[in-house]
Design an enzyme around this catalytic site. Structure first.
Site: not given
Ligand code: NAD
Length: 316
Positions: A210, A202, A33, A150, A36, A122-124, A146-147
């Site tokens: 959602r 809001l 990780d 992804k 960030t 993600t579902d997005e 973002y989406s």
């Molecule tokens: P988050 O933003 O809380 O965590 C992301 C993590 O990735 C952080 O710890 C950050 O330090 C690390 N990171 C970012 N850039 C990096 C890099 N270049 N190299 C190494 N580490 C890096 O995100 P989250 O909500 O925990 O989401 C995790 C995954 O799940 C993502 O891929 C997201 O697209 C997916 N996701 C999230 C949700 C949601 O509702 N949160 C839903 C569906 C899918």
């Protein structure tokens, strides 16, 4: 016993996933990780030890990824830029981390000969699903940077299966809630503000819908896919319960014992998708079902933020 590399394991879903792995198996975990703004050592402080190691490094850095992969059987790839609003202000970081990072992780996993890569998406990527429920073969119509990044990363990951025979599976999860979510996302943002008696913004008329999923159910879905999905497949991870943003806000106001007048309508998000909805039948056929009922999960989540003010105060 497997040795798992979890990228993004210091973030919201990643750290919950690490805790679920350690609690439900004999597997060992190495987290890669970059820490960030969204990642924190404190998200892993009670689990780092004999079976769990944290390596600080960037998924776009080939040498760092190759070193982290040494001795690992499988990769759970969650590292990403994850906040839609930030992607509207700074799309470059999203394309870079989400697309380039996924390419490096898959390519280095292929070179290292790992047995499976689970790419967490993600579902997005389906865009707004105005009617019905998106199955995994639904067209990809992402709306935000973002989406879109992804969706690009999903296709990059799957190309490593088609082209090189790397065992890749992709999960597409719905909106996730629970402890340790960075307080820019709607639930922790609203709860942390309402608990302080501050206004909450809001978007639009609050009619956007959602589908909500507890973070531990999301983690269990990812693990079910790791252990049971077909190579090269995509698997939706959906909670099946919908709320409009207005309904969600009303529940959070009640759970926080806050004044409803704190809810302040603001201009809608650019390109805001109206509805996300996914069919999770494929995941259920792997034996998964969600354990959290939404009201119970939201109440437990608000309790966690109430009891852990120092965690979110540090991040405001
Ligand atoms: P988050 O933003 O809380 O965590 C992301 C993590 O990735 C952080 O710890 C950050 O330090 C690390 N990171 C970012 N850039 C990096 C890099 N270049 N190299 C190494 N580490 C890096 O995100 P989250 O909500 O925990 O989401 C995790 C995954 O799940 C993502 O891929 C997201 O697209 C997916 N996701 C999230 C949700 C949601 O509702 N949160 C839903 C569906 C899918």
């Amino acid at each position: 016993m497997a040795r798992l590399l979890v990228t993004g394991g210091a973030g919201f879903i990643g750290s919950a996933l690490v805790r679920r792995i350690l609690a439900t198996s004999d597997d060992t975990v190495r987290v890669l990780d970059a820490l960030t703004y969204a990642g924190g050592r404190d998200n892993l402080e009670e689990v780092v030890g004999e079976r769990c190691e944290l390596v600080v490094g960037d998924v776009r850095d080939r040498a760092a990824v190759a070193a982290a992969l040494v001795g690992c059987d499988a990769v759970l790839h969650l590292a990403a830029e994850s906040h839609v609003d930030r992607s509207i202000v700074d799309p470059d970081a999203f394309v870079s981390t989400n697309c380039d990072g996924t390419n490096v992780v898959c390519d280095e996993a292929r070179r290292a000969g790992v047995e499976r890569v689970v790419h967490v998406s993600t579902d997005e990527v389906y865009g707004s699903v105005t009617e019905g429920w998106a199955t995994e073969d639904w067209p990809l119509r992402p709306s935000s940077p973002y989406s879109a990044s992804k969706a690009g990363s999903d296709l990059i990951a799957l190309s490593y299966h088609h082209t090189f025979g790397l065992d890749v599976v992709v999960t597409r999860g719905s909106n996730t809630y629970g402890p340790r979510q960075y307080p820019e996302k709607v639930i922790p943002l609203f709860v942390s503000r309402l608990l302080r008696g501050e206004t909450v913004p809001l978007y639009g008329d609050g009619s956007n819908q959602r589908e909500w999923l507890h973070v531990d159910d999301h983690a269990d879905g990812i693990l079910a896919v790791l252990r049971g999905a077909e190579p090269g497949s995509v698997v939706n991870v959906g909670g099946g319960v919908h709320l409009t943003n207005r309904e969600l806000t009303d529940r959070l106001v009640a759970l926080c014992d806050a004044d409803p007048a704190l809810v302040t309508p603001v201009a809608d998000r650019l390109g805001h998708d109206l509805r996300y909805a996914i069919d999770a039948g494929r995941l259920r056929s792997l034996g998964w079902s969600p354990h959290f009922e939404l009201d119970e999960g939201l109440a437990a989540t608000v309790d966690w933020y109430r009891a852990n003010t120092a965690w979110w105060e540090r991040r405001r």
